[in-house]
Motif scaffolding. Sequence first.
Motif, PDB file in Angstrom:
ATOM      1  N   LEU A  43       0.842  -1.206   0.000  1.00 31.60           N
ATOM      2  CA  LEU A  43       0.000   0.000   0.000  1.00 31.60           C
ATOM      3  C   LEU A  43       0.873   1.251   0.000  1.00 31.60           C
ATOM      4  O   LEU A  43       0.635   2.202  -0.758  1.00 31.60           O
ATOM      5  N   HIS A  44       1.885   1.235   0.842  1.00 33.88           N
ATOM      6  CA  HIS A  44       2.779   2.397   0.919  1.00 33.88           C
ATOM      7  C   HIS A  44       3.590   2.523  -0.368  1.00 33.88           C
ATOM      8  O   HIS A  44       3.830   3.646  -0.837  1.00 33.88           O
ATOM      9  N   LYS A  45       3.993   1.381  -0.926  1.00 25.97           N
ATOM     10  CA  LYS A  45       4.799   1.435  -2.142  1.00 25.97           C
ATOM     11  C   LYS A  45       3.985   1.948  -3.321  1.00 25.97           C
ATOM     12  O   LYS A  45       4.468   2.773  -4.107  1.00 25.97           O
ATOM     13  N   ILE A  46       2.753   1.480  -3.466  1.00 24.61           N
ATOM     14  CA  ILE A  46       1.956   1.936  -4.608  1.00 24.61           C
ATOM     15  C   ILE A  46       1.622   3.424  -4.466  1.00 24.61           C
ATOM     16  O   ILE A  46       1.599   4.154  -5.466  1.00 24.61           O
ATOM     17  N   MET A 141      -5.145  -5.741  -6.317  1.00 23.63           N
ATOM     18  CA  MET A 141      -3.989  -6.615  -6.080  1.00 23.63           C
ATOM     19  C   MET A 141      -4.189  -7.355  -4.772  1.00 23.63           C
ATOM     20  O   MET A 141      -5.019  -6.994  -3.940  1.00 23.63           O
ATOM     21  N   THR A 142      -3.402  -8.411  -4.601  1.00 22.35           N
ATOM     22  CA  THR A 142      -3.511  -9.213  -3.390  1.00 22.35           C
ATOM     23  C   THR A 142      -2.516  -8.739  -2.337  1.00 22.35           C
ATOM     24  O   THR A 142      -1.665  -7.879  -2.590  1.00 22.35           O
ATOM     25  N   SER A 143      -2.630  -9.308  -1.144  1.00 16.37           N
ATOM     26  CA  SER A 143      -1.663  -9.100  -0.057  1.00 16.37           C
ATOM     27  C   SER A 143      -1.112 -10.489   0.273  1.00 16.37           C
ATOM     28  O   SER A 143      -1.577 -11.131   1.211  1.00 16.37           O
ATOM     29  N   PRO A 144      -0.163 -10.985  -0.512  1.00 13.60           N
ATOM     30  CA  PRO A 144       0.237 -12.386  -0.409  1.00 13.60           C
ATOM     31  C   PRO A 144       0.844 -12.736   0.935  1.00 13.60           C
ATOM     32  O   PRO A 144       1.704 -12.018   1.443  1.00 13.60           O
ATOM     33  N   ASP A 256      -2.431   1.606 -12.440  1.00 14.88           N
ATOM     34  CA  ASP A 256      -2.369   0.252 -12.992  1.00 14.88           C
ATOM     35  C   ASP A 256      -0.931  -0.210 -13.190  1.00 14.88           C
ATOM     36  O   ASP A 256      -0.601  -1.376 -12.918  1.00 14.88           O
ATOM     37  N   SER A 257      -0.073   0.669 -13.653  1.00 16.63           N
ATOM     38  CA  SER A 257       1.305   0.285 -13.956  1.00 16.63           C
ATOM     39  C   SER A 257       2.157   0.113 -12.703  1.00 16.63           C
ATOM     40  O   SER A 257       3.291  -0.382 -12.783  1.00 16.63           O
ATOM     41  N   SER A 258       1.632   0.487 -11.555  1.00 19.88           N
ATOM     42  CA  SER A 258       2.394   0.393 -10.305  1.00 19.88           C
ATOM     43  C   SER A 258       2.106  -0.882  -9.519  1.00 19.88           C
ATOM     44  O   SER A 258       2.814  -1.174  -8.540  1.00 19.88           O
ATOM     45  N   VAL A 259       1.102  -1.632  -9.927  1.00 20.34           N
ATOM     46  CA  VAL A 259       0.705  -2.821  -9.164  1.00 20.34           C
ATOM     47  C   VAL A 259       1.837  -3.845  -9.087  1.00 20.34           C
ATOM     48  O   VAL A 259       2.207  -4.310  -8.000  1.00 20.34           O
ATOM     49  N   GLU A 264       6.204  -6.670  -6.109  1.00 21.51           N
ATOM     50  CA  GLU A 264       7.612  -7.093  -6.057  1.00 21.51           C
ATOM     51  C   GLU A 264       8.296  -6.549  -4.800  1.00 21.51           C
ATOM     52  O   GLU A 264       9.068  -7.254  -4.139  1.00 21.51           O
ATOM     53  N   TYR A 265       8.006  -5.296  -4.481  1.00 17.75           N
ATOM     54  CA  TYR A 265       8.577  -4.700  -3.271  1.00 17.75           C
ATOM     55  C   TYR A 265       8.083  -5.445  -2.030  1.00 17.75           C
ATOM     56  O   TYR A 265       8.856  -5.739  -1.106  1.00 17.75           O
ATOM     57  N   TYR A 266       6.799  -5.758  -2.007  1.00 18.55           N
ATOM     58  CA  TYR A 266       6.194  -6.501  -0.888  1.00 18.55           C
ATOM     59  C   TYR A 266       6.914  -7.830  -0.697  1.00 18.55           C
ATOM     60  O   TYR A 266       7.266  -8.218   0.419  1.00 18.55           O
TER      61      TYR A 266
END
Length: 340
Positions: A43-46, A141-144, A256-259, A264-266
């Motif tokens: 969330l913070h990264k997006i 997006m998910t929170s894997p 959309d392009s940030s998902v 990946e950061y997560y």
Amino acid sequence: MGKTLKLAILPAIALTFVAGDAFAATEWNVSTWGKRRAFTEHLHKIAELVEEKTGGEFTMNISYGGLSKNRENLDGISIGAFEMAQFCAGYHPDKNPTITVLELPFLGVNTLEEEVAVSHAIYDHPAAQKDLGRWNAKLLMTSPMPQYNVVGTGPAPSKLEDFEGKRIRATGGLGKAFETVGATPTSVTATEAYNAMESGVVDSVAFAQHAHLAFRTIDLADWWTANLNPGTVNCPIVVNTDAYEGLSEEHRAALDSSVDEAIEYYLANYGKLLDKWEGILAEKEVEKVSFSPEEIAKFEDKAAKGTREQWIKDMEAQGIPGQELYDTVQKTLKDMRGTN
């Protein structure tokens, strides 16, 4: 939701004037719960990526419980109380039945990357989109999370029978799984888990590692099941459909392009936490319990097939393609692994 009244949604776009030039500034409110942790890093990264890509024109305010209770985030999205939210399917399976396929026990998901792949395959399925559309929600997006394991108090279990009579915090399909071995599941929320464990309402809690840390259940634990791995909980990030469609083309493209980059950061950040987990157990003197392959196979035999068949039957009775959704998960895993 039936004919739930949808309140008029005010656009999240305000006109700001700088040196006589007008530009559209978009500010979104984002609802989650608890505190900042590995589970919320995307969330913070997006938010960071979107702000960068739009030169500061599109910003997000992330609230930890200030906008809504965690069980009510989907309701808040439906009426436009905020533009983005995180929730977990197991908190209200009746509101999001399609994505509960991802919470079935022993799905065979082995890595966080596989969890991302199966989650997004289900999110892209027309049945899931229709399901969440009832709440004016678009799955983003998910929170894997890794496979859940259990911390508990008292004597450590060494075989399945030792769970009989235990009161365990386990939601959704995980709760059903532990029921098959005689435990009594309860679906208290993550924020309630510590108090429930401390007061004896439950004697064990099923979480992923980050949540045992964030909600401090590890501080009360005598033992941890290192390899039970019965399944996990699925927690999507959704956006209000009207707010999404109201974005300018540039702002929508930035979102959309940030998902993928946020995911990946997560994954990289969560990997660091997993690397530290063994040291945390040692520091807190928590006994690590490993079950034999025979016991795990017995658990899977008890929990997986019956729970899956009943879930498919229940979904089909509601006009939801349960078998197709389950098959989508399995096909995605096969495709990822290059197996036939």
